[in-house]
Write an enzyme that holds these catalytic residues in place. Structure first.
Site, short mmCIF file in Angstrom:
data_model
loop_
_atom_site.label_atom_id
_atom_site.label_comp_id
_atom_site.label_asym_id
_atom_site.label_seq_id
_atom_site.Cartn_x
_atom_site.Cartn_y
_atom_site.Cartn_z
N GLY A 122 -10.92 8.26 1.21
CA GLY A 122 -9.97 8.11 2.31
C GLY A 122 -8.73 7.35 1.90
N ALA A 123 -8.33 7.50 0.63
CA ALA A 123 -7.08 6.93 0.11
C ALA A 123 -7.04 5.40 0.17
CB ALA A 123 -5.86 7.50 0.86
N SER A 209 -13.08 11.04 -4.20
CA SER A 209 -11.68 10.65 -4.03
C SER A 209 -11.51 9.14 -4.23
CB SER A 209 -11.19 11.12 -2.65
OG SER A 209 -9.79 11.07 -2.59
N ALA A 210 -11.01 8.40 -3.23
CA ALA A 210 -10.89 6.94 -3.40
C ALA A 210 -12.26 6.32 -3.64
CB ALA A 210 -10.23 6.31 -2.18
N ASP A 337 -7.99 20.46 -6.18
CA ASP A 337 -7.90 19.11 -5.62
C ASP A 337 -6.48 18.75 -5.19
OD1 ASP A 337 -10.20 17.55 -5.25
OD2 ASP A 337 -10.49 17.30 -7.39
N HIS A 451 -9.60 19.81 -1.92
CA HIS A 451 -10.05 18.42 -2.03
C HIS A 451 -11.10 18.12 -0.95
CE1 HIS A 451 -9.60 14.36 -3.51
NE2 HIS A 451 -9.29 13.87 -2.32
#
Length: 566
Positions: A122-123, A209-210, A337, A451
């Site tokens: 979630g960045a 991701s994050a 992605d 992604h």
């Protein structure tokens, strides 16, 4: 006949799966809920188990003081305070350091099971351990994976956004609070999971991701020595250009201005920030698309992330792979992605109108700002070399997605795999490319795996919500759960309790095989040297180009106005 039915009912009841009941943890007793999965299998689910106390503002997590009586662990707790997806308001709470545990049971009580701890993506800005409930349970619900793979799945919360990653870049506000939360959760699991039937010496951390970059940071931190055994990064590593804050003080100044706390004296500014409302601080950390500059790309907006703090992350991530030598490591990316980010940076790729050479060069200019015009020319020549004199629009548009995928995800992951293999002391390394065609409607035909599209398969959604999937999706889900849980059990995705379609060879110093993962895995799914020409370009040619910033520093007489124009 009635007697037979009664006897059958009694037998079925006595023969049904075991359940844990009340479990004693270091903080007190917890009781979850048993969910039936099959005739003789259930999963015990414990939701909202505290692993640390309510954290102080920009402080490391502290041990939970414990509770009396039995904690009914049947409901998810609040996510950590964060902006909503549309960034119009906040949600969540500061009281958020909880985890969820999914324990598979057969006829006998499970013991000594491998443990898999999941870190959400979630960045570094949003997300939760129970995120995105679509058509049923949360996306990260661990029941299918636990049941089919015979592992304990744990999902954890950690602080995000301003409250998790604000930093001054020095000891006054060192940052990385979200990483410390993850570390506290993994440590809690190691101390307590035996009571749930887990093997505390066989913990695998995995994330996307994050969350995948977080897994990578946990591996590289000296604090993780002996804490877990294996790690899986899906679509992100600590070397990804969006995973590390380069100038944390500038961002702290910006957030301080937004909440009326900016002072020329940093200590006074921090005193004001620490007294500020957490909701206002969280909103101040939202992504701003303030600039319409040609050179602004999505990556520039993802600013709240980990920092080199001289403590949890003592050095540049590329210099810390000796700390990861002990962990078995499996990492990969989705084939598209970067598509979602490319669609923001170059919107024409998802529309009928043409994507021009100027737009492709503009994207490259945004990604390669620190190297200047020479980088744009060299990168463009590499990525357009297969176009021919009159390329089809689909080829040009796919190239844009490939550029962002390579730069943000694929190349950093390949570098991380190589560094892990080079430093490994007997631990194994595995590489993959997930390229199942997208299920998201409305995208062009050339779009493959978007992604985060891998997660629905890994968490068994084609089994738990079968009406919205086809048999091919269940095949893929079964393959991924088998490889991932075998790896968690033995350190080798081929060896374990689950059968896999083909052997997946390890990635080594001198040989770089990877497995292409989709619903048709066969011997031809094993290939070598993933996008090696492009990896070589970014790691050798591009990285050897002089940095514009370095040239500025060498030219001490340059005026600030001239600097601003570069």
């Amino acid at each position: 006949m009635v007697l037979l039915v009664v006897l059958f009912g009694v037998w079925l009841n006595s023969a049904s799966a075991a359940k844990l009941g009340v479990v004693q943890t270091e903080g007190g007793q917890v009781e979850g809920k048993s969910h039936r999965m099959g005739l003789f299998s259930t999963v015990d689910v414990f939701k909202g188990v505290p692993f640390a106390d309510v954290p102080g503002k920009w402080e490391k997590p502290k041990p939970h003081p414990g509770w009396s009586g039995i904690l009914k662990a049947t409901k998810y707790r609040d996510r950590c305070l964060q902006v909503t997806l549309l960034q119009t308001k906040t949600r969540g709470s500061e009281d958020c350091l909880y985890l969820n545990i999914f324990v598979p049971q057969g006829r006998k009580l499970s013991t000594n099971l491998p443990v898999m701890v999941y870190l959400f993506g979630g960045a570094f800005l949003l997300g939760a351990s129970n995120d995105a409930a679509i058509l049923g349970d949360s996306l990260y619900d661990g029941k299918e994976m636990a049941d089919r793979g015979g592992v304990i799945v744990v999902t954890v919360n950690y602080r995000v956004g301003t409250m998790g990653f604000l930093s001054t870049g020095d000891a006054r506000l060192p940052g990385n609070y979200g990483l410390w939360d993850q570390h506290a959760a993994i440590s809690w699991v190691r101390r307590n999971i035996q009571a749930f039937g887990g093997n505390s010496d066989n913990i695998t951390i995995f994330g996307q991701s994050a969350g995948a970059a977080s897994v990578s940071f946990q591996m590289l931190s000296p604090y993780s020595k002996g804490l877990f055994r294996r790690a899986i990064s899906q679509c992100g590593v600590a070397l990804s250009p969006w995973a590390l804050q380069k100038n944390p003080m500038a961002l702290t100044n910006k957030i301080a201005r937004k909440v009326g706390c900016w002072r020329s004296n940093v200590d006074e500014m921090l005193t004001c920030l620490k007294m500020s409302d957490p909701v206002g601080l969280t909103m101040a950390g939202k992504i701003d698309r303030l600039t319409t500059s040609q050179s602004c790309v999505v990556m520039d907006l993802l600013q709240l992330s980990p920092v080199v703090d001289g403590d949890f992350i003592p050095n540049e991530p590329s210099q810390l792979f000796h700390n990861a030598a002990q962990f078995d490591y499996l990492a990969g990316v989705n084939s598209m992605d970067g598509h979602i980010f490319a669609g923001v940076d170059v919107p024409s790729i998802n529309k009928k109108n043409a994507t021009s050479v100027k737009q492709v060069r503009g994207l490259l200019a945004g990604l390669t700002k620190e190297k200047g015009n020479a980088a744009v020319d060299s990168a463009y020549s590499v990525y357009s070399s297969h176009w021919g004199s009159a390329p089809e629009q689909a080829v040009v548009k796919k190239t844009v997605a490939d550029i962002e995928t390579d730069f943000l995800f694929l190349v950093p992951t390949q570098i991380a795999l190589q560094l892990h293999a080079n430093n490994s002391s007997g631990a194994r390394t595995y590489s993959y490319l997930f390229n199942m065609k997208t299920r998201i409607p409305g995208f062009p035909r050339w779009v493959e795996a978007e992604h985060a599209e891998d997660l629905q398969y890994l968490f068994g959604k084609p089994f738990s919500t079968p009406l919205v999937y086809f048999p091919r999706h269940r095949d893929l889900s079964g393959y991924m759960i088998a490889y991932w849980t075998n790896f968690a059990r033995t350190g080798d995705p081929n060896q374990g309790d689950s059968r896999v379609p083909v052997p997946w060879p390890p990635f080594t110093k001198h040989h770089q095989p990877y497995l292409t993962i989709n619903h048709k895995i066969s011997k031809s799914s094993v290939s070598y040297d993933l996008r090696s020409d492009y990896v070589a370009y970014w790691t050798k040619t591009y990285s050897s180009l002089p940095s514009v910033r370095r040239e500025e520093e060498e030219d001490g007489g340059m005026k600030s106005e001239e600097r601003g124009r570069i």
